[in-house]
Write a protein that holds these residues in place. Sequence first.
Motif, PDB file in Angstrom:
ATOM      1  N   PRO A 213       0.833  -1.251  -0.152  1.00  0.00           N
ATOM      2  CA  PRO A 213       0.171   0.024  -0.054  1.00  0.00           C
ATOM      3  C   PRO A 213       0.987   1.158  -0.066  1.00  0.00           C
ATOM      4  N   GLY A 214       0.568   2.213  -0.735  1.00  0.00           N
ATOM      5  CA  GLY A 214       1.081   3.419  -0.663  1.00  0.00           C
ATOM      6  C   GLY A 214       0.484   4.564   0.144  1.00  0.00           C
ATOM      7  N   ARG A 215      -0.739   4.132   0.330  1.00  0.00           N
ATOM      8  CA  ARG A 215      -1.351   5.052   1.510  1.00  0.00           C
ATOM      9  C   ARG A 215      -2.159   4.213   2.701  1.00  0.00           C
ATOM     10  N   ILE A 216      -2.832   5.137   3.381  1.00  0.00           N
ATOM     11  CA  ILE A 216      -3.470   4.176   4.512  1.00  0.00           C
ATOM     12  C   ILE A 216      -4.563   3.445   4.256  1.00  0.00           C
ATOM     13  N   ILE A 217      -4.591   2.113   4.757  1.00  0.00           N
ATOM     14  CA  ILE A 217      -5.770   1.058   4.471  1.00  0.00           C
ATOM     15  C   ILE A 217      -7.016   1.545   5.159  1.00  0.00           C
ATOM     16  N   ARG A 218      -7.870   1.756   4.622  1.00  0.00           N
ATOM     17  CA  ARG A 218      -9.298   2.016   5.171  1.00  0.00           C
ATOM     18  C   ARG A 218     -10.071   0.646   5.369  1.00  0.00           C
ATOM     19  N   ILE A 219     -10.641   0.310   6.778  1.00  0.00           N
ATOM     20  CA  ILE A 219     -11.364  -0.697   6.976  1.00  0.00           C
ATOM     21  C   ILE A 219     -12.896  -0.176   7.414  1.00  0.00           C
ATOM     22  N   ASN A 220     -13.786  -1.113   6.510  1.00  0.00           N
ATOM     23  CA  ASN A 220     -15.127  -0.709   6.871  1.00  0.00           C
ATOM     24  C   ASN A 220     -15.706  -2.176   7.542  1.00  0.00           C
ATOM     25  N   LEU A 221     -16.162  -2.152   8.919  1.00  0.00           N
ATOM     26  CA  LEU A 221     -16.464  -3.249   9.382  1.00  0.00           C
ATOM     27  C   LEU A 221     -18.268  -3.069   9.647  1.00  0.00           C
ATOM     28  N   PRO A 357      -0.331   0.870   8.224  1.00  0.00           N
ATOM     29  CA  PRO A 357      -1.151   1.860   9.202  1.00  0.00           C
ATOM     30  C   PRO A 357      -2.460   1.807   8.465  1.00  0.00           C
ATOM     31  N   CYS A 358      -3.542   1.797   9.303  1.00  0.00           N
ATOM     32  CA  CYS A 358      -4.870   1.859   8.769  1.00  0.00           C
ATOM     33  C   CYS A 358      -5.913   2.607   9.590  1.00  0.00           C
ATOM     34  N   ILE A 359      -7.068   2.832   9.208  1.00  0.00           N
ATOM     35  CA  ILE A 359      -8.208   3.779   9.737  1.00  0.00           C
ATOM     36  C   ILE A 359      -9.521   2.569   9.782  1.00  0.00           C
ATOM     37  N   MET A 360     -10.247   2.651  10.817  1.00  0.00           N
ATOM     38  CA  MET A 360     -11.569   1.516  10.883  1.00  0.00           C
ATOM     39  C   MET A 360     -12.569   2.526  10.944  1.00  0.00           C
ATOM     40  N   VAL A 369      -7.816   4.870  14.554  1.00  0.00           N
ATOM     41  CA  VAL A 369      -6.538   4.514  13.625  1.00  0.00           C
ATOM     42  C   VAL A 369      -5.880   3.403  14.286  1.00  0.00           C
ATOM     43  N   GLY A 370      -5.057   2.812  13.323  1.00  0.00           N
ATOM     44  CA  GLY A 370      -4.310   1.949  13.988  1.00  0.00           C
ATOM     45  C   GLY A 370      -3.369   1.052  13.106  1.00  0.00           C
TER      46      GLY A 370
END
Length: 605
Positions: A213-221, A357-360, A369-370
């Motif tokens: 990944p070149g940028r932050i991963i977004r997680i939608n739960l 790095p990710c944001i959920m 974030v996490g």
Amino acid sequence: MAKSNAAGSAVAFSSAKELLAFVPTTSSALAMDISNGEFYFWRDNAWGKAPSDVKVLREQILKNLVGLHALSVSVAELAPLSDMVTGITQQLAWMGPLLSGQIQMLQLANTTLAEAMCALSDEADARVNAVNVTLGSQLQRLEVAVTVLAQTMNDVVGESDYQDFKMKTLMSLHQLSMAMAPFEGFDPANVATKDASTVSQEMMKEQYAFGEPGRIIRINLTTPSVPPNKEAGLINSSVTMDIDGSVFACYSTIEVQGASSAGYAKKNLNIAFYADEARKESLELKIGEVMPHDEWTFKANWIDHTHCRNLMSYRLWVEMMDSRGTWPMRDVEHAYAGKTGAGAIPNGATGVPLGYPCIMYVNGDFYGVGSLMTGKKRPNYNIAKNKPLEIWMGFDNWTPITNIDLNNVSLKAPSAPTEETYAAIDAFGAFARSPLAEFSAAAETHLDKNNAMDFYILSDFLIVQDLIGGDNAKNFIMITRDGVKWFLMPYDLDTVFGLEWNGKSIAWGTEYKYMTGSFWSKIYSTFKSDINSRYAFLRRTGVLSVGNIYQHIHNITSKYTEDMFDAEFSKWPGLPSLTVTSVDQLLDWTKKRLAYLDSKYSYSA
């Protein structure tokens, strides 16, 4: 013909003749001749054609609407898949004010859904109704957008006003294109053939792969709830991940991960992936160099609000291994030595958790974030499932390395331990507690020298208080492929750089004398000259340096934004390290710790 007499509204006609014959009851309106796409303004009690610049802009808008129509049809075809639609709808929700042309598209989608309901079962009816509710909400948002757009265009008088309008519109189109990026390559046909689908192409059966990944991963739960503790067990959910604009979506389960961290307000969550609603058929996700995993972990990083320590320390360990300049280079690569064919091909195992790095978001709401991390799964250590002398041993509770209590450790391999297995563990314990002379004579038989030296140096630098305390160990992993030579593997590296286990203080000073247990003292005495040389190499090449630690910090923190951290600190005001640690603390501690270790290891720059 579609008409509205609301102030600032938009109207459409099948021909210019019908349009010009219509008299609005309000002072401002926007109209379109759909036979040729011409725009007209109602001003001073008369219709007038839009300026030529607006016609050019119209072409951009019409091109945009073509793509939007395809999207609306895709959403309609996704109706039977409530989990998938929910994830996509959450991603689209914030786009509402930008998509003025979508009213007719969504009305068409609603009509299509209504017709479909006639032929569906009661269960399917419920799913379609849920989609209709979501689309209805979007429709209301878009109606407001049309009113604003119409009023804005009618207020265009001079060139400066128009340029301002054009800039706003172009900005809207830019935001639209960014929002549409995750759906590039989306094919509803894929959805029709599987209970769970993804925009990403399946690399192998039930396996999906994404680049680094070149940028932050977004997680939608999407879940009935976030489990409050480990006792809550598994909770059925669905997950959508945006990885550099490509979308991975599937059924999932979640459960709380961690020991002491399970009691914190913000949870670490194991997220397991499935192809079917029954959660029987696992999916595997590969990101970057990491091998495919059927479960990844959202690390909340509760005790370290910088979100650097854990991920950075693992990356530093990999960097240390990669600097060895030998073969095998990484510890897990010994599994390939002397082999040919499929067994000799590196499979992506790392022997250490890695992640990004990710944001959920949970049910559409910001959760935090996490880091999205792999765990300590046996395959990631290249250890067979059930060979008596291929052993994966994790120290779950504090227990002496010199006298391993099997009640305090877990054996992930072999799955069915034998007498050979237990004899190999006992033999290591006897070696670990042997006198120095015997220990030194047998050291390279029972330890991989490169691994032991690097683990010693890494632990001494970081002060891994949650792993090592004298001769006791916890959150510590040992592996062997023959029951004789063992490798020491790091895990749980968040209480480092001086941070206390609960994140409330910097408890370990930069001149703290660490690695003082008899086992570790014997390792240093046995390999002292080589450890000093290895430390000097790591310092001289910059692996252990303030500059390199800074670069690791930058590579992590640059993925987050200031607004993300603002949202994080607002949602979780109880984060314990907010006034304790920082980038400055990390780098200042590094500088002083290295100065102390330079003296210990007799290094001079």
